[in-house]
Design an enzyme around this catalytic site. Structure first.
Site, short mmCIF file in Angstrom:
data_model
loop_
_atom_site.label_atom_id
_atom_site.label_comp_id
_atom_site.label_asym_id
_atom_site.label_seq_id
_atom_site.Cartn_x
_atom_site.Cartn_y
_atom_site.Cartn_z
CE LYS A 74 32.50 64.11 42.85
NZ LYS A 74 31.18 63.71 42.31
CB SER A 152 30.12 67.03 40.73
OG SER A 152 29.72 65.83 41.36
CB SER A 176 28.10 63.53 39.66
OG SER A 176 27.37 64.71 39.88
#
Length: 467
Positions: A74, A152, A176
């Protein structure tokens, strides 16, 4: 798509590693298959923000339990040697400074044999549950490309759900990992905060890392890898504990918002159907949840906490850029939060710390009489892309919309408990909807044992997007 790329597309990480261990496939062949899938599938999704294919191809022949398995990291607050981390920010993207060394977790993943092929999209600084940013645009959901994959860690979720890689890194400060797992039909485990005895001083203390996976066994194995050397796992590790019978558990069910107002029918049914499944497995389920979750007086304290945390992030951004940060460097929400945070006093911060500590005690006391809390993962199905978008005229609007969409996940980061989203339900329109289970602090073993029971009772591996 080549036969190997198609053959390995829907295998989990454990399954891909088994092909290497049996010498049916070479590590380089797995990497090439993943590269082929990324090149073919990602243009429709925008999940992979940076491709490090040459690095992946040049990686030494690995050893470890996941030798040769392709993986994505990520693009948020996570350093990988030789790679750029932008955290979804236009100024960091323009700077394009590669990291000199791996983060500790990244180093553990690398030592386990994972091959890093690229970066995945996030919202800027992970503030809202999307994977949309001014730096990289919007990531789309493989189940319906007009929708958001959540966030996210939405880029990681979209990449795994589409079959680009079998698992991908995620971070979770308020849901997230779990929210995009729900939106994309994946397993999303948020581990306990390992230093729960230390007072929470900032939002950064709420962040935990792990991954988006297709299977419970992969989540358990990656948790073992992430905790290697820390002595936090049960004897033999979390993976070995999966087959252990957890006994008859006491489960509280929350299938509305805390104030009693309804959630979307598909989300309520995700929790209720999971409750019925748990009962069929011999567990006891009844309506109930920690009363402290309804304490609205905490909102002011947490607002001070989150805004001061963004002020810290913007201070770190200034240090990275080597100059003062201006309004054009960040999105309107994060700029507004940072300005509010700069006005937070030491007394406000102390009140927030005390509020967090008291809230944590009040909430976790509920687990003295219960084993698990079951909720929907989010209050609405996956949202249309752009629903949670920057609004210069009302900069805080995305935060309010996020809170309405996802009321069930943030408290777990405050208390430091483990939680997992499981893809047990499909909505009326065919979209995946997650069920969310929360255990007592440090009880990942129990959470994973129950998740493994549910995976056997209602398997989800054959549910795949048409992309």
């Amino acid at each position: 798509m080549s036969s190997l790329a198609e053959q390995t597309r829907w295998l989990d990480a454990t399954g891909q590693a088994a092909l290497v261990a049996s010498e049916e496939v070479k590590p380089g062949e797995l990497v090439e298959a993943a590269i082929e899938r990324i090149e073919q599938l990602d243009p429709a999704l925008g999940a992979v923000t940076a491709r490090y294919f040459d690095q992946a191809r040049a990686a030494a022949v690995p050893a470890g339990p996941l030798a040769g398995v392709p993986f994505l990291i990520k693009d948020l607050f996570t350093d990988v040697a030789g790679q750029v981390c932008t955290s979804g920010n236009v100024a960091l993207k323009a700077q394009a400074r590669p990291a000199e060394a791996d983060e500790p977790l990244v180093a553990r993943f690398r030592a386990a044999g994972l091959i890093f092929a690229g970066r995945t999209a996030s919202s800027e600084f992970g503030t809202v549950p999307t994977a949309e940013s001014a730096a990289w645009g919007a990531t789309r959901n493989p189940w319906n490309t007009t929708l958001s994959p959540g966030g996210s860690s939405g880029g990681s979720a979209a990449a795994v759900a589409a079959g680009m890689v079998p698992a991908a890194h995620g971070t979770d400060a308020g849901g997230s990992i779990r929210i995009p797992a729900s939106c994309c039909g994946l397993v999303g485990l948020k581990p306990s905060r390992t230093d729960r005895q230390r007072a929470v001083e900032s939002v950064q203390d709420l962040i935990v890392d792990l991954a988006l996976t297709r299977s419970v066994r992969d989540a358990a194995l990656l948790l073992d890898i992430s905790r290697s050397g820390e002595g936090a796992a049960p004897a033999g590790g979390y993976l070995a504990a999966l087959g252990t019978d957890p006994g008859r558990l006491r489960v509280g069910l929350l299938d509305t918002r805390v104030d009693g107002s309804p959630v979307h029918p598909d989300c309520a049914e995700a929790a209720r159907s999971a409750a019925r499944l748990l009962e069929s497995l011999g567990h006891h389920v009844e309506h109930g949840f920690p009363a402290a979750l309804g304490d609205s007086t905490l909102d002011r304290l947490f607002a001070a906490f989150w805004s001061s945390g963004m002020a810290e992030v913007l201070g770190g951004l200034a240090h990275q850029l080597g100059r003062e940060v201006t309004e054009v460097d960040v999105e309107p929400l994060n700029w507004a939060l940072g300005q509010l945070g700069a006005e937070v006093t030491a007394a406000d911060r102390q009140a927030a710390r005390e509020g967090v500590a008291g809230f944590t005690r009040s909430v976790t006391n509920w687990w003295d009489e219960h084993d698990l809390l079951l909720t929907p993962t989010q209050a609405e199905p996956p949202l249309p892309s752009g629903t949670i978008a920057s609004d210069p005229a009302d900069p805080l609007a995305p935060l309010r919309r996020s809170q309405h969409f996802s009321p069930f996940t943030p408290f777990v980061n405050i208390t430091g408990q483990p939680a997992i989203s499981l893809p047990l339900h499909t909505g009326a329109d065919g979209l995946p909807i997650g069920a969310h289970l929360v255990a007592a602090p440090g009880r990942e073993d129990l959470l994973l044992q129950v998740a493994a029971q549910l995976e056997i009772a209602a398997p989800w591996q054959d549910r795949r997007p048409a992309l």
